[in-house]
Scaffold this motif. Structure first.
Motif, PDB file in Angstrom:
ATOM      1  N   ILE A 437       1.817   9.706  27.292  1.00  0.00           N
ATOM      2  CA  ILE A 437       0.683   8.761  27.297  1.00  0.00           C
ATOM      3  C   ILE A 437       0.286   8.579  25.776  1.00  0.00           C
ATOM      4  O   ILE A 437       0.077   9.693  25.158  1.00  0.00           O
ATOM      5  N   GLY A 438      -0.420   7.376  25.323  1.00  0.00           N
ATOM      6  CA  GLY A 438      -0.865   7.426  24.112  1.00  0.00           C
ATOM      7  C   GLY A 438      -2.418   6.769  24.249  1.00  0.00           C
ATOM      8  O   GLY A 438      -2.828   6.701  25.429  1.00  0.00           O
ATOM      9  N   VAL A 439      -3.180   7.024  23.061  1.00  0.00           N
ATOM     10  CA  VAL A 439      -4.452   6.811  23.230  1.00  0.00           C
ATOM     11  C   VAL A 439      -4.767   5.917  21.959  1.00  0.00           C
ATOM     12  O   VAL A 439      -4.273   6.150  20.857  1.00  0.00           O
ATOM     13  N   THR A 440      -5.745   5.092  22.331  1.00  0.00           N
ATOM     14  CA  THR A 440      -6.245   4.259  20.970  1.00  0.00           C
ATOM     15  C   THR A 440      -7.568   3.575  21.162  1.00  0.00           C
ATOM     16  O   THR A 440      -8.021   3.503  22.232  1.00  0.00           O
ATOM     17  N   GLY A 441      -8.372   3.256  20.219  1.00  0.00           N
ATOM     18  CA  GLY A 441      -9.593   2.726  20.327  1.00  0.00           C
ATOM     19  C   GLY A 441     -10.126   2.085  18.969  1.00  0.00           C
ATOM     20  O   GLY A 441      -9.644   2.720  17.892  1.00  0.00           O
ATOM     21  N   THR A 517      -1.260  15.673  17.247  1.00  0.00           N
ATOM     22  CA  THR A 517      -0.703  14.378  17.789  1.00  0.00           C
ATOM     23  C   THR A 517      -0.709  13.401  16.735  1.00  0.00           C
ATOM     24  O   THR A 517      -1.242  13.305  15.748  1.00  0.00           O
ATOM     25  N   PRO A 518       0.832  12.792  16.465  1.00  0.00           N
ATOM     26  CA  PRO A 518       0.825  11.774  15.569  1.00  0.00           C
ATOM     27  C   PRO A 518      -0.271  10.772  15.663  1.00  0.00           C
ATOM     28  O   PRO A 518      -0.409   9.935  16.652  1.00  0.00           O
ATOM     29  N   THR A 519      -0.955  10.319  14.540  1.00  0.00           N
ATOM     30  CA  THR A 519      -1.944   9.479  14.419  1.00  0.00           C
ATOM     31  C   THR A 519      -1.779   8.490  13.429  1.00  0.00           C
ATOM     32  O   THR A 519      -1.731   8.715  12.304  1.00  0.00           O
ATOM     33  N   MET A 520      -1.930   6.968  13.687  1.00  0.00           N
ATOM     34  CA  MET A 520      -1.960   6.280  12.805  1.00  0.00           C
ATOM     35  C   MET A 520      -3.321   5.706  12.686  1.00  0.00           C
ATOM     36  O   MET A 520      -4.167   5.606  13.696  1.00  0.00           O
ATOM     37  N   LEU A 521      -3.853   5.406  11.642  1.00  0.00           N
ATOM     38  CA  LEU A 521      -5.255   4.658  11.219  1.00  0.00           C
ATOM     39  C   LEU A 521      -5.267   3.611  10.677  1.00  0.00           C
ATOM     40  O   LEU A 521      -4.643   3.210   9.645  1.00  0.00           O
ATOM     41  N   ILE A 522      -6.124   2.665  11.283  1.00  0.00           N
ATOM     42  CA  ILE A 522      -6.201   1.304  10.916  1.00  0.00           C
ATOM     43  C   ILE A 522      -7.475   1.025  10.537  1.00  0.00           C
ATOM     44  O   ILE A 522      -8.234   1.265  11.118  1.00  0.00           O
ATOM     45  N   HIS A 523      -7.578   0.148   9.295  1.00  0.00           N
ATOM     46  CA  HIS A 523      -9.170  -0.128   8.814  1.00  0.00           C
ATOM     47  C   HIS A 523      -8.872  -1.457   8.122  1.00  0.00           C
ATOM     48  O   HIS A 523      -8.157  -1.459   7.327  1.00  0.00           O
ATOM     49  N   GLY A 524     -10.056  -2.008   7.957  1.00  0.00           N
ATOM     50  CA  GLY A 524     -10.352  -3.248   7.229  1.00  0.00           C
ATOM     51  C   GLY A 524     -11.001  -2.632   5.910  1.00  0.00           C
ATOM     52  O   GLY A 524     -11.728  -1.732   5.866  1.00  0.00           O
ATOM     53  N   GLU A 525     -10.391  -3.113   4.736  1.00  0.00           N
ATOM     54  CA  GLU A 525     -11.074  -2.543   3.612  1.00  0.00           C
ATOM     55  C   GLU A 525     -12.455  -2.925   3.167  1.00  0.00           C
ATOM     56  O   GLU A 525     -13.277  -2.478   2.363  1.00  0.00           O
ATOM     57  N   LYS A 577       1.246  -1.304  15.887  1.00  0.00           N
ATOM     58  CA  LYS A 577       0.702  -0.592  16.853  1.00  0.00           C
ATOM     59  C   LYS A 577       1.758  -0.189  17.928  1.00  0.00           C
ATOM     60  O   LYS A 577       2.271   0.800  18.415  1.00  0.00           O
ATOM     61  N   LEU A 578       2.646  -1.642  18.111  1.00  0.00           N
ATOM     62  CA  LEU A 578       3.774  -1.502  18.845  1.00  0.00           C
ATOM     63  C   LEU A 578       4.960  -0.596  18.431  1.00  0.00           C
ATOM     64  O   LEU A 578       5.221   0.275  19.196  1.00  0.00           O
ATOM     65  N   ASP A 579       5.194  -0.650  17.159  1.00  0.00           N
ATOM     66  CA  ASP A 579       6.224   0.161  16.623  1.00  0.00           C
ATOM     67  C   ASP A 579       5.895   1.634  16.689  1.00  0.00           C
ATOM     68  O   ASP A 579       6.513   2.626  16.978  1.00  0.00           O
ATOM     69  N   TRP A 580       4.484   1.974  16.698  1.00  0.00           N
ATOM     70  CA  TRP A 580       4.035   3.353  16.543  1.00  0.00           C
ATOM     71  C   TRP A 580       4.085   3.877  18.035  1.00  0.00           C
ATOM     72  O   TRP A 580       4.801   4.978  18.185  1.00  0.00           O
TER      73      TRP A 580
END
Length: 586
Positions: A437-441, A517-525, A577-580
């Motif tokens: 299970i993964g988590v995102t928000g 947990t391996p965690t990717m962070l996505i953000h608008g500059e 996100k799909l790749d991660w």
């Protein structure tokens, strides 16, 4: 739906207008990584420039806005006539003296900027070099009527009386009031403090608005209020629509005051339907597991646009008592996978493609918004790529009453997280899920993603978007953090020592040493709501502690990067996100 290009190939209905000629609507789509929009009449395309919105027909001319800046008018079969241009045109309305316009002057970004008040920048607008003002256009040209260091957020008129909503008294905190415009003077109509999100006026000059008078309370349930009658009404559990979607239609809150009837949307849980207020009573006009996005109502004639998890955008025009209503679907070949409602202690949904497949838990933002029966591009994309998709409305969500919405205040990461984890357990047991299970928000959902990975190792991967990691630093860097973080944390002053201590202990960064947990962070500059420094802090901490992590920064995008960001960035975001999740959940 196999590719991100297919996922974002939708055509969406963003506005609808009832007229004597029939139904005008605005259709929005993405073409070559640019947003396009055109006007349609009764389902047939009228304009072809790709930048037309906001249609109104006065019986002789069709008026509309081009590129968000220029108002034009056009006779049937005639050439469009440019009337005026501004930096932005937000709304226009017809008055006996001309055309009333809520708009912004063109800004000069080349000069220095001096901040003199708490609200000096705003997400989606940047530094507030210009403010939303009221103008009058007629044969004399464009004349400013009301402008200042605040925003005029709406205007309504019956052709004679003029009423605006404006942040004149509570601009720093986004609080608004109604004012009658008398020449260049304002007479305040509303008392107390509160939010105003849409205004309407009937032919007699009576006004109604969508909002509340409960001060700085983001959890407040919106009502329909008729201030000069001293009346207020509740449509369902919440007037308006807090149900989220990542559809890029740009739909806005709305209400119509026609004769003695007020029409608006109302929410119950994850459903949003239309309601009518008349004779002191509230009646529901539409039914079903739908989310009404926009509508219009004139002389008993109703048209509305709704979404479901299966269909992105459907226009319905019942035509009074006709047994054959006009329906228009701009995406006839699109049919999303229908989720199953999963109700434990909170309302939730699941798209289960295979009990052995990996699962992604989605957490909504707000926190006082909700998931529900709307189409989600991202949910369908991941389901089509073999992931189970689950999502719920924990304490703090709207649509279940004000006490439920307020239940997370002062307790972010407490009972709201309990609700989420119980929901995950319920879904796993109900469907016998055996995969990872993964988590995102995003936003508050990004806060909760960050928080969860500091509290449990149950999730094998995380993607945190436009997130919050440090509630203290956000008080000084966010456009609303200086007050929003305070009231949401149950405090009154963020700069007291005890307040800083509480804010830090409510912040994921305080517990970052616990993360595995391996965690990717996505953000608008250009995110002014949850500034990118929030992701930077969490990324640096994770990196220094040896956790697999990446920080993806999108130039030119603000807080709405996943809903109305640059199209090329939105597509890249889904691929990443799909790749991660493929990497860590397969």
């Amino acid at each position: 739906m196999d590719t991100v290009e297919e996922a974002y190939s939708l055509k969406l209905i963003s506005e609808v207008k009832v007229s004597k000629k029939g139904i005008f609507h605005t259709e929005t789509w993405i073409d070559e990584n640019k947003y396009k929009s055109s006007l349609f009449l009764n389902g047939s395309r009228l304009t072809f420039g790709g930048k037309e919105t906001s249609p109104q027909y006065d019986g002789e001319y069709l008026y509309y806005v081009v590129d968000g800046k220029t108002l034009v008018r056009q006779r049937p079969y005639g050439e469009p006539e440019k009337l005026f241009s501004l930096g932005k045109v937000h709304k226009y309305a017809f008055h006996k003296d001309g055309i009333l316009v809520v708009g912004e002057r063109k800004e000069n970004k080349e000069t220095h900027f001096v901040a003199g008040k708490l609200k000096y920048r705003f997400d989606g607008r940047g530094l507030l070099r210009t403010r939303m003002s009221l103008f009058l256009y007629n044969e004399k040209g464009l004349t400013p009527l009301i402008e200042g260091d605040f925003d005029v957020t709406d205007v309504v008129t019956n052709g004679k009386r003029i009423v605006i909503s404006a942040t004149k008294e509570g601009d720093d905190y986004g609080l608004a009031d109604l004012y009658e415009v008398e020449g260049n003077e304002l007479r305040r109509i509303t008392g107390g403090e509160g939010g105003i999100y849409a205004v309407a006026m009937n032919e007699k000059g009576e006004v109604a608005y969508l909002g509340h008078r409960k001060g700085k309370t983001p959890w407040a349930v919106k009502e329909v209020i008729l201030p000069e009658r001293g009346e207020s009404y509740l449509c369902g559990n919440y007037c308006g629509n807090s149900v989220l979607s990542d559809l890029f239609d740009g739909a806005k809150e709305k209400l119509i005051f026609d004769k003695d009837e007020v029409i608006t949307t109302g929410q119950v849980g994850g459903r949003v339907n239309l309601y009518r207020i008349a004779d002191g009573k509230v009646d529901q006009l539409t039914e079903g597991n739908i989310v009404v996005r926009t509508f219009d109502y004139v002389d008993g004639d109703l048209a509305y646009v709704y979404t479901t998890p299966e269909k992105p955008s459907i226009l319905v025009y019942p035509r009074g008592d006709s047994k054959t209503p006009f329906e228009y679907d701009p995406n006839p070949k699109v049919r999303g996978i229908k989720p199953e409602e999963v109700n434990g202690e909170v309302q939730g949904w699941a798209i289960i493609v295979d009990k052995n497949a990996p699962t992604i838990l989605f957490i909504h933002g707000g926190p006082h918004t909700a998931y529900g029966y709307s189409y989600f591009i991202e949910f369908q994309f991941f389901a089509k790529h073999g992931f189970n998709v689950i999502y719920s409305n924990p304490r703090g969500s709207q649509g279940y009453g004000e006490e439920f919405a307020k239940a997370c205040v002062g307790d972010w990461g407490g009972k709201d997280m309990e609700d989420i984890m119980k929901f995950v357990k319920t879904v796993k047991e109900k469907y016998g899920l055996s995969g990872k299970i993964g988590v995102t928000g995003g936003s508050y959902g990004g806060f909760m993603t960050n928080w969860i990975v500091t509290k449990t190792d149950e999730f094998s991967a995380a993607v945190s978007e436009r997130s919050i990691s440090n509630l203290v630093s956000m008080c000084g860097t966010s456009d609303i953090g200086f007050w929003f973080n305070v009231v949401e944390s149950g405090l009154d002053d963020p700069w007291k020592q005890e307040s800083i201590d509480k804010l830090m202990k409510m912040s994921p960064i305080y517990y970052v040493k616990n993360v595995k947990t391996p965690t990717m962070l996505i953000h608008g500059e250009e995110d002014y709501r949850c500034p990118i420094e929030q992701a930077e802090q969490f990324f640096m901490a994770l990196k220094m502690n040896g956790i697999d992590t990446e920080l993806v920064r999108y130039h030119g995008d603000g807080h709405e990067h996943a809903r109305r960001g640059r199209p090329e960035n939105m597509k890249d975001r889904l691929r990443r996100k799909l790749d991660w999740f493929n990497k860590y959940l397969r």
